[in-house]
Scaffold this motif. Structure first.
Motif, PDB file in Angstrom:
ATOM      1  N   ASP A   1       3.663  -2.744 -11.240  1.00 46.16           N
ATOM      2  CA  ASP A   1       3.268  -1.357 -11.450  1.00 46.16           C
ATOM      3  C   ASP A   1       4.049  -0.418 -10.543  1.00 46.16           C
ATOM      4  O   ASP A   1       4.374   0.705 -10.928  1.00 46.16           O
ATOM      5  CB  ASP A   1       1.762  -1.223 -11.206  1.00 46.16           C
ATOM      6  CG  ASP A   1       1.194   0.068 -11.765  1.00 46.16           C
ATOM      7  OD1 ASP A   1       1.638   0.501 -12.836  1.00 46.16           O
ATOM      8  OD2 ASP A   1       0.313   0.652 -11.112  1.00 46.16           O
ATOM      9  N   VAL A   2       4.328  -0.870  -9.316  1.00 45.62           N
ATOM     10  CA  VAL A   2       5.107  -0.063  -8.374  1.00 45.62           C
ATOM     11  C   VAL A   2       6.456   0.279  -8.985  1.00 45.62           C
ATOM     12  O   VAL A   2       6.939   1.417  -8.899  1.00 45.62           O
ATOM     13  CB  VAL A   2       5.289  -0.812  -7.033  1.00 45.62           C
ATOM     14  CG1 VAL A   2       6.361  -0.153  -6.180  1.00 45.62           C
ATOM     15  CG2 VAL A   2       3.965  -0.852  -6.269  1.00 45.62           C
TER      16      VAL A   2
ATOM     17  N   ARG B   1       2.761   1.577  -3.347  1.00 45.90           N
ATOM     18  CA  ARG B   1       1.861   2.041  -4.408  1.00 45.90           C
ATOM     19  C   ARG B   1       1.602   3.541  -4.283  1.00 45.90           C
ATOM     20  O   ARG B   1       1.609   4.270  -5.282  1.00 45.90           O
ATOM     21  CB  ARG B   1       0.535   1.282  -4.344  1.00 45.90           C
ATOM     22  CG  ARG B   1       0.554  -0.065  -5.030  1.00 45.90           C
ATOM     23  CD  ARG B   1      -0.618  -0.939  -4.584  1.00 45.90           C
ATOM     24  NE  ARG B   1      -1.902  -0.261  -4.622  1.00 45.90           N
ATOM     25  CZ  ARG B   1      -2.715  -0.238  -5.696  1.00 45.90           C
ATOM     26  NH1 ARG B   1      -2.347  -0.844  -6.813  1.00 45.90           N
ATOM     27  NH2 ARG B   1      -3.867   0.377  -5.642  1.00 45.90           N
TER      28      ARG B   1
ATOM     29  N   PRO C   1      -2.217   4.258 -10.175  1.00 42.46           N
ATOM     30  CA  PRO C   1      -1.907   2.833 -10.341  1.00 42.46           C
ATOM     31  C   PRO C   1      -2.839   2.182 -11.347  1.00 42.46           C
ATOM     32  O   PRO C   1      -3.985   2.609 -11.535  1.00 42.46           O
ATOM     33  CB  PRO C   1      -2.129   2.258  -8.931  1.00 42.46           C
ATOM     34  CG  PRO C   1      -2.022   3.423  -8.010  1.00 42.46           C
ATOM     35  CD  PRO C   1      -2.543   4.599  -8.784  1.00 42.46           C
TER      36      PRO C   1
ATOM     37  N   ARG D   1       2.738   6.416  -6.998  1.00 45.49           N
ATOM     38  CA  ARG D   1       1.780   7.367  -7.588  1.00 45.49           C
ATOM     39  C   ARG D   1       2.296   8.797  -7.470  1.00 45.49           C
ATOM     40  O   ARG D   1       2.215   9.580  -8.430  1.00 45.49           O
ATOM     41  CB  ARG D   1       0.431   7.234  -6.877  1.00 45.49           C
ATOM     42  CG  ARG D   1      -0.600   8.277  -7.283  1.00 45.49           C
ATOM     43  CD  ARG D   1      -1.921   8.053  -6.562  1.00 45.49           C
ATOM     44  NE  ARG D   1      -1.757   8.030  -5.111  1.00 45.49           N
ATOM     45  CZ  ARG D   1      -1.695   9.118  -4.351  1.00 45.49           C
ATOM     46  NH1 ARG D   1      -1.750  10.329  -4.909  1.00 45.49           N
ATOM     47  NH2 ARG D   1      -1.566   9.020  -3.053  1.00 45.49           N
TER      48      ARG D   1
ATOM     49  N   TYR E   1      -7.549   0.860  -5.626  1.00 44.73           N
ATOM     50  CA  TYR E   1      -7.279   0.469  -4.244  1.00 44.73           C
ATOM     51  C   TYR E   1      -7.976  -0.831  -3.834  1.00 44.73           C
ATOM     52  O   TYR E   1      -7.362  -1.659  -3.145  1.00 44.73           O
ATOM     53  CB  TYR E   1      -7.674   1.605  -3.301  1.00 44.73           C
ATOM     54  CG  TYR E   1      -7.318   1.345  -1.862  1.00 44.73           C
ATOM     55  CD1 TYR E   1      -6.000   1.430  -1.411  1.00 44.73           C
ATOM     56  CD2 TYR E   1      -8.311   1.006  -0.942  1.00 44.73           C
ATOM     57  CE1 TYR E   1      -5.679   1.181  -0.093  1.00 44.73           C
ATOM     58  CE2 TYR E   1      -7.995   0.762   0.385  1.00 44.73           C
ATOM     59  CZ  TYR E   1      -6.686   0.850   0.802  1.00 44.73           C
ATOM     60  OH  TYR E   1      -6.365   0.600   2.110  1.00 44.73           O
TER      61      TYR E   1
ATOM     62  N   LEU F   1      -6.105  -4.115  -4.069  1.00 47.45           N
ATOM     63  CA  LEU F   1      -5.038  -4.443  -3.122  1.00 47.45           C
ATOM     64  C   LEU F   1      -5.436  -5.650  -2.280  1.00 47.45           C
ATOM     65  O   LEU F   1      -4.579  -6.447  -1.865  1.00 47.45           O
ATOM     66  CB  LEU F   1      -4.772  -3.235  -2.211  1.00 47.45           C
ATOM     67  CG  LEU F   1      -3.622  -3.348  -1.208  1.00 47.45           C
ATOM     68  CD1 LEU F   1      -2.286  -3.454  -1.923  1.00 47.45           C
ATOM     69  CD2 LEU F   1      -3.626  -2.164  -0.264  1.00 47.45           C
TER      70      LEU F   1
ATOM     71  N   ASP G   1       0.839  -1.202   0.000  1.00 44.08           N
ATOM     72  CA  ASP G   1       0.000   0.000   0.000  1.00 44.08           C
ATOM     73  C   ASP G   1       0.873   1.251   0.000  1.00 44.08           C
ATOM     74  O   ASP G   1       0.643   2.188  -0.780  1.00 44.08           O
ATOM     75  CB  ASP G   1      -0.916  -0.026   1.220  1.00 44.08           C
ATOM     76  CG  ASP G   1      -1.833   1.183   1.288  1.00 44.08           C
ATOM     77  OD1 ASP G   1      -2.343   1.604   0.226  1.00 44.08           O
ATOM     78  OD2 ASP G   1      -2.030   1.729   2.391  1.00 44.08           O
TER      79      ASP G   1
ATOM     80  N   MET H   1       0.234  -5.526  -9.642  1.00 42.80           N
ATOM     81  CA  MET H   1       0.344  -4.404  -8.720  1.00 42.80           C
ATOM     82  C   MET H   1       1.798  -4.159  -8.327  1.00 42.80           C
ATOM     83  O   MET H   1       2.256  -3.014  -8.244  1.00 42.80           O
ATOM     84  CB  MET H   1      -0.515  -4.655  -7.475  1.00 42.80           C
ATOM     85  CG  MET H   1      -2.006  -4.537  -7.726  1.00 42.80           C
ATOM     86  SD  MET H   1      -2.988  -4.599  -6.201  1.00 42.80           S
ATOM     87  CE  MET H   1      -2.701  -6.304  -5.698  1.00 42.80           C
TER      88      MET H   1
END
Length: 219
Positions: free
Chosen positions: A130-131, A92, A103, A96, A107, A110, A89, A127
């Protein structure tokens, strides 16, 4: 979630996630040891713990001990999941802020990404990727991310994951009838926990370097 434009401290969350993943690896290794012990002892003459039609015989000392090991492992796994999601969390949110882009997955994913059938085959990896990708679009995704996800899916295919698909008594029956697939799945999850810890460290280090660069005053 952090307010817009606010970077969140991530080092502490990463350390907690790594420690929890290490503990989860130990817990799954302990399960594997008990699976070997159950297989070595062999099925008792009285039959399986679950004898069908709602009838359960008294557990042997070894089976009772496995129930305790399994319960402790389940508790550790929940703690590990919470610690990992808290880290993800924060990662991410920071991605952003650093990239200025939202993202790919909202949310709710997650949490839902791990439990919605079919989607759980790629959303969690997406996810994590993506980070990294949103902050470092020109860098190749670290190999450890794909290694972690491959091991996780292999363990999941063997009937494990956040929890076993079978009840504890059913897992005991599996250990008596053929322990090798069970041990293979255990090994995959222990390896997945180890690579997940390395992944958390790798992505956190990269993100912190980018955060330090963003914090430097421009001349």
């Amino acid at each position: 979630m952090a307010p817009d434009g606010a970077l969140r401290p991530i080092r502490g969350a990463a350390r907690c996630a790594i420690a929890a993943l290490a503990l989860a690896g130990v817990a799954w290794a302990a399960r594997a040891v008990w699976h070997i012990r159950l297989a070595g002892a062999g099925r008792p003459a009285s039959g399986l713990p679950d004898q069908g039609n709602g009838v359960h015989r008294p557990l042997t000392a070894l089976e009772d001990a496995y129930h305790s090991v399994s319960s402790a492992g389940d508790a550790v796994t929940v703690i590990c999941a919470v610690a990992f999601l808290l880290w993800l969390d924060r990662a991410r949110d920071n991605a952003r802020v650093l990239s200025g882009t939202k993202p790919r997955y909202g949310y709710p994913w997650l949490f839902l990404g791990w439990i919605v059938p079919v989607m759980n085959l790629w959303v969690p990896r997406g996810m994590v990727a993506d980070v990294h990708g949103s902050v470092f679009p020109d860098r190749k995704l670290p190999f450890v991310v794909n290694c972690w996800w491959g091991l996780w899916l292999a363990g999941l295919a063997g009937g494990v994951g956040l929890i076993y698909a079978d009840s504890t008594d059913e897992v005991i029956a599996r250990a008596y009838s053929g322990v090798l697939p069970l041990l293979a799945a255990d090994l995959m999850i222990v390896a997945a926990a180890a690579t997940a810890a390395l992944m958390v460290r790798t992505l956190t280090t990269a993100q912190r370097q980018r955060m330090d660069e963003a914090a430097r005053p421009t001349s």
